[in-house]
Scaffold this motif. Structure first.
Motif, PDB file in Angstrom:
ATOM      1  N   UNK A 177      56.176  34.731  40.557  1.00 24.48           N
ATOM      2  CA  UNK A 177      54.780  34.778  41.012  1.00 24.48           C
ATOM      3  C   UNK A 177      54.302  36.223  41.202  1.00 24.48           C
ATOM      4  N   UNK A 178      54.639  37.062  40.248  1.00 18.18           N
ATOM      5  CA  UNK A 178      54.235  38.461  40.329  1.00 18.18           C
ATOM      6  C   UNK A 178      52.729  38.643  40.170  1.00 18.18           C
ATOM      7  N   UNK A 179      52.040  37.625  39.644  1.00 21.02           N
ATOM      8  CA  UNK A 179      50.593  37.717  39.447  1.00 21.02           C
ATOM      9  C   UNK A 179      49.827  36.819  40.416  1.00 21.02           C
ATOM     10  N   UNK A 180      50.460  36.462  41.537  1.00 26.35           N
ATOM     11  CA  UNK A 180      49.832  35.544  42.487  1.00 26.35           C
ATOM     12  C   UNK A 180      48.523  36.100  43.045  1.00 26.35           C
ATOM     13  N   UNK A 181      48.462  37.404  43.284  1.00 24.61           N
ATOM     14  CA  UNK A 181      47.244  38.003  43.850  1.00 24.61           C
ATOM     15  C   UNK A 181      46.047  37.801  42.925  1.00 24.61           C
ATOM     16  N   UNK A 182      46.285  37.883  41.632  1.00 22.41           N
ATOM     17  CA  UNK A 182      45.176  37.683  40.705  1.00 22.41           C
ATOM     18  C   UNK A 182      44.744  36.226  40.696  1.00 22.41           C
ATOM     19  N   UNK A 183      45.699  35.317  40.815  1.00 24.09           N
ATOM     20  CA  UNK A 183      45.338  33.911  40.914  1.00 24.09           C
ATOM     21  C   UNK A 183      44.500  33.630  42.144  1.00 24.09           C
ATOM     22  N   UNK A 184      44.874  34.229  43.276  1.00 31.16           N
ATOM     23  CA  UNK A 184      44.110  34.026  44.511  1.00 31.16           C
ATOM     24  C   UNK A 184      42.721  34.664  44.424  1.00 31.16           C
ATOM     25  N   UNK A 185      42.586  35.726  43.624  1.00 30.25           N
ATOM     26  CA  UNK A 185      41.255  36.335  43.473  1.00 30.25           C
ATOM     27  C   UNK A 185      40.297  35.374  42.776  1.00 30.25           C
ATOM     28  N   UNK A 186      40.807  34.568  41.847  1.00 28.72           N
ATOM     29  CA  UNK A 186      39.959  33.556  41.208  1.00 28.72           C
ATOM     30  C   UNK A 186      39.600  32.455  42.204  1.00 28.72           C
ATOM     31  N   UNK A 187      40.557  32.063  43.053  1.00 29.68           N
ATOM     32  CA  UNK A 187      40.265  31.045  44.065  1.00 29.68           C
ATOM     33  C   UNK A 187      39.188  31.540  45.022  1.00 29.68           C
ATOM     34  N   UNK A 188      39.309  32.788  45.467  1.00 26.15           N
ATOM     35  CA  UNK A 188      38.335  33.341  46.406  1.00 26.15           C
ATOM     36  C   UNK A 188      36.951  33.453  45.776  1.00 26.15           C
ATOM     37  N   UNK A 189      36.909  33.840  44.502  1.00 26.69           N
ATOM     38  CA  UNK A 189      35.621  33.955  43.818  1.00 26.69           C
ATOM     39  C   UNK A 189      34.955  32.593  43.689  1.00 26.69           C
ATOM     40  N   UNK A 190      35.694  31.569  43.327  1.00 30.15           N
ATOM     41  CA  UNK A 190      35.118  30.233  43.220  1.00 30.15           C
ATOM     42  C   UNK A 190      34.627  29.718  44.557  1.00 30.15           C
ATOM     43  N   UNK A 191      35.372  29.993  45.624  1.00 27.37           N
ATOM     44  CA  UNK A 191      34.955  29.551  46.958  1.00 27.37           C
ATOM     45  C   UNK A 191      33.686  30.270  47.391  1.00 27.37           C
ATOM     46  N   UNK A 192      33.580  31.555  47.074  1.00 29.98           N
ATOM     47  CA  UNK A 192      32.365  32.314  47.449  1.00 29.98           C
ATOM     48  C   UNK A 192      31.134  31.766  46.748  1.00 29.98           C
ATOM     49  N   UNK A 193      31.267  31.424  45.487  1.00 31.28           N
ATOM     50  CA  UNK A 193      30.120  30.896  44.738  1.00 31.28           C
ATOM     51  C   UNK A 193      29.615  29.607  45.389  1.00 31.28           C
ATOM     52  N   UNK A 194      30.559  28.732  45.770  1.00 23.71           N
ATOM     53  CA  UNK A 194      30.161  27.470  46.400  1.00 23.71           C
ATOM     54  C   UNK A 194      29.613  27.701  47.799  1.00 23.71           C
ATOM     55  N   UNK A 195      30.267  28.573  48.554  1.00 22.61           N
ATOM     56  CA  UNK A 195      29.842  28.810  49.935  1.00 22.61           C
ATOM     57  C   UNK A 195      28.466  29.463  50.002  1.00 22.61           C
ATOM     58  N   UNK A 196      28.150  30.320  49.037  1.00 20.25           N
ATOM     59  CA  UNK A 196      26.844  30.987  49.040  1.00 20.25           C
ATOM     60  C   UNK A 196      25.697  29.990  48.968  1.00 20.25           C
ATOM     61  N   UNK A 197      25.936  28.826  48.413  1.00 19.15           N
ATOM     62  CA  UNK A 197      24.885  27.805  48.296  1.00 19.15           C
ATOM     63  C   UNK A 197      24.983  26.785  49.423  1.00 19.15           C
ATOM     64  N   UNK A 198      26.160  26.254  49.637  1.00 19.18           N
ATOM     65  CA  UNK A 198      26.302  25.153  50.590  1.00 19.18           C
ATOM     66  C   UNK A 198      26.199  25.610  52.041  1.00 19.18           C
ATOM     67  N   UNK A 199      26.534  26.858  52.323  1.00 23.74           N
ATOM     68  CA  UNK A 199      26.446  27.331  53.708  1.00 23.74           C
ATOM     69  C   UNK A 199      24.998  27.490  54.176  1.00 23.74           C
TER      70      UNK A 199
END
Length: 691
Positions: free
Chosen positions: A510-532
């Motif tokens: 899992x040497x690239x785990x940080x990059x995977x989490x960056x995609x998760x955070x970006x997707x969550x921000x897109x949804x939160x910007x609208x639903x919040x």
């Protein structure tokens, strides 16, 4: 000089190798009835640089066939003597044929040796017969001997040709960041692209080759974007690379070659999940519900990249499919899945390589053969031919042989490896190279089970929890904003990308785990910007009666219409109608009237929730009361009713008592002849006396 062909030569310390018999990527010793394929080895030292080619038209034969082997030796410098001896042994080790050739030395430095022998009179049965070729040479006082062993495969034509399919998974991480920019130019490391291009090109050049490719759709989508021009991000800022530049044109050419190979019908593109997640990891994280959106987005991305529809087969990461994932896969149209024996359960252990129905489901399992798959990595052709031959001569000769390989950065196999092995199989007269979908049609044997015991996972602590949270926000946005909206696609794709098996890297650390989490955070921000931006406002209210409507104001400060669920529950009050009602929120305030009924309660609590499943966007609890005068009127009414009822009951009781007393008097008069009424003197009857 060497005087006799059977003389055992002394190899001096100064002597160099006389001949080197190496097998080219083509197949050196193949079962071929047609002209022998030419094969050249790399240079070797023999009193100067030289080469050797080894040809065979019959190193795979039927019991009544003909042995036909040719060896060409080219030496760098003239030799005084050269001889070659071929020996054929039974599988038990017994010598059954031998012949030595000692040609006249030609003026050129190339010498050919050819052995031909009918096998019908040698009592040959199916089996592997060792061929031993010995080349002796001498120049002056220097002598050399080289012995090379190769197998002769004698097969039974009655068993027919064994079907073999080569399935290649492409494993490579995404190069772009969540914003779609490249920190490192995509033209720097192109291993995966080059491997895919080489396989597709080989299919177009050789009509006998067949491959089934499993490429993550997110990778195809990225290649398509690169071919259309891309942006780089670095210390100097953001740079734009036009589609006419060299790198975009190279990616466009790869997609074009891949498309042509697919249209030839000799290359199959398996239907993969969008980000190629490890289903074992999804099962542990309780995320198997994402299999459906993974396949939906995968089919869409594949079509946008290649304008083609993938096949109904799939090859998941790790060749593992848990039993709990099968219903969702079948629901999305998957008809066959490539799995390793470790993923299966069968009577007596694990399933044999081939095509078998999965117990309890309409899914075909293409079970790989570990030995044959390992042979794809070897430069020795026998490593892949031996398993194919064993299958053709065994009891399971009707079952297809499934070979699987993984290519890409850091993977053990390469495109050249699988091409060489596939070419070897394609030239075997007792085997037929087919696509995975053809092999899947040859179902045989009993149904097998799939295990739910997932392999261990070394993902960083909290990784899957963060991904699950991001996915819940993306699902909420998809349900409220609707599929097809740009923000929905971004949130969905980014959070699905976070599930990709590519982030664990080829070393599984899992040497690239940080990059995977960056995609998760970006997707969550897109949804939160609208639903919040959704809020609810409702105040305590006093009703004029026991029933009434409570006004609920839901504010939507986003720029989009959202479909949400309004849920209302009460304590000491009743909410008539549906407890959950779907409403559409326009940007700005939205007023909803909720009916309530306090019944006999003086007050109650109303709990209001705004939900975009599975997330709660807003909630509020308020108190609902009935007015005081209304309560008094109700109490007074009850008292009046009770008073009237009491009077009625008293009168009825008294009337009943009077009636009972009158009936009692009548009864006494009937039996005693007396009455309670006084009798007057004039009413007394005189009774006469008698003497």
């Amino acid at each position: 000089m060497i005087r006799h062909p059977q003389r055992i030569l002394r190899i001096s310390a100064r002597g160099l190798v006389a001949a080197l018999l190496l097998l080219s990527a083509g197949t050196p010793w193949l079962l071929r009835a047609s002209a022998a394929p030419q094969e050249r080895t790399k240079a070797f030292g023999f009193l100067g640089q030289g080469t050797v080619s080894f040809e065979a038209t019959s190193t795979s034969v039927v019991p009544t066939g003909t042995l036909d082997v040719t060896t060409r030796v080219r030496v760098g410098k003239p030799v005084d003597y050269l001889q070659a001896r071929l020996q054929l042994y039974r599988p038990t080790g017994r010598l059954i044929y031998q012949r030595t050739l000692t040609p006249s030395l030609p003026a050129s430095r190339t010498v050919s040796f050819r052995w031909q022998r009918e096998l019908a009179d040698l009592d040959i049965a199916p089996g592997v017969y060792p061929i031993v070729v010995t080349i002796d040479s001498e120049r002056g006082d220097e002598t050399a001997e080289r012995v090379v062993r190769r197998p002769l495969y004698v097969y039974s034509p009655e068993n027919g040709r064994t079907l073999a399919t080569v399935i290649v998974r492409v494993e490579t991480p995404l190069r772009a960041d969540p914003q779609g920019r490249f920190a490192v130019d995509p033209g720097v490391d192109t291993v995966a692209r080059d491997e895919v291009s080489s396989i597709a090109s080989a299919v177009l050049r050789d009509s006998k080759l067949r491959f089934s490719l499993a490429i993550p759709p997110m990778v195809l989508q990225e290649w398509k974007r690169i071919s259309q021009g891309y942006e780089t991000a670095g210390p100097s800022g953001v740079g734009r690379v036009p589609p006419t530049a060299e790198v975009p044109r190279e990616y466009a050419e790869t997609l074009s070659v891949l498309d042509r190979a697919l249209k030839s019908g000799r290359l199959e593109l398996l239907g993969q999940q969008y980000s190629d997640p490890d289903l074992a990891a999804l099962a542990r994280a309780d995320l198997l519900k994402d299999i459906r959106p993974q396949y939906d987005m995968g089919f869409s991305a594949t079509f946008r990249a290649l304008e083609t529809t993938p096949s109904a087969g799939t090859a998941t990461a790790g060749w593992f499919v848990p039993a709990t994932a099968v219903p969702a896969m079948v629901d999305k149209g998957v008809e066959y899945a490539v799995v390793s024996p470790a993923s299966t359960r069968a009577d007596g252990g694990r399933a044999v390589s081939g095509a078998s129905m999965v117990r309890g489901h309409d899914l075909i399992a293409l079970v790989t053969d570990p030995a044959a798959s390992k042979g794809l990595l070897s430069e020795e052709a026998t490593a892949v031919v031996d398993p194919v031959y064993e299958r053709q001569t065994g009891d399971d000769h009707r079952r297809p042989l499934v070979l699987g390989a993984e290519i890409g950065p850091g993977q053990s196999a390469t495109g050249s490896d699988v091409i060489r092995a596939a070419r070897t199989i394609s030239r075997l007269p007792f085997a037929k190279l087919v696509l995975a979908k053809t092999a899947a049609a040859e179902v045989s044997g009993p149904r097998i089970g799939l295990t739910s015991r997932a392999p261990s996972d070394s993902a960083p602590s909290g990784y899957w929890k963060d991904v699950e949270t991001a996915r819940s926000w993306a699902r909420s946005l998809s349900g409220s904003l609707g599929e097809g909206a740009a923000q929905t696609d971004i949130a969905t794709s980014d959070t699905l990308i976070a599930q990709s098996s590519c982030w664990r890297g080829p070393d599984n650390k899992w040497s690239l785990a940080d990059k995977g989490l960056s995609f998760a955070a970006q997707g969550e921000r897109v949804a939160d910007d609208i639903l919040s931006k959704v809020s609810v406002r409702v105040e305590n209210v006093t009703l004029s009666g026991v029933k009434g409507d409570v006004p609920v104001s839901i504010r939507n400060d986003s720029d989009h219409e959202l479909e949400v669920v309004l849920q209302a529950t009460g304590q000491n009050l009743r909410v008539p109608g549906k407890k959950r009602r779907r409403i559409r929120l326009k940007p700005s305030d939205n007023l909803v009237m909720l009916p309530v009924d306090l019944r006999t309660s003086l007050q109650g609590d109303l709990h209001v929730r705004v939900i975009a499943s599975p997330r709660e966007l807003a909630e509020r609890t308020v108190t609902v009361r009935a007015s005081y005068l209304d309560r008094l009127a109700i109490v007074a009414g009850v008292v009046v009713v009770l008073f009237v009822l009491l009077i009625f009951i008293v009168r009825r009781v008294r009337a009943a008592e009077a009636s009972d007393s009158a009936r009692a008097g009548v009864e006494r008069e009937r039996y005693t002849g007396t009455t309670d009424q006084p009798v007057g003197d004039d009413e007394v009857e005189q009774v006469p006396k008698h003497d």
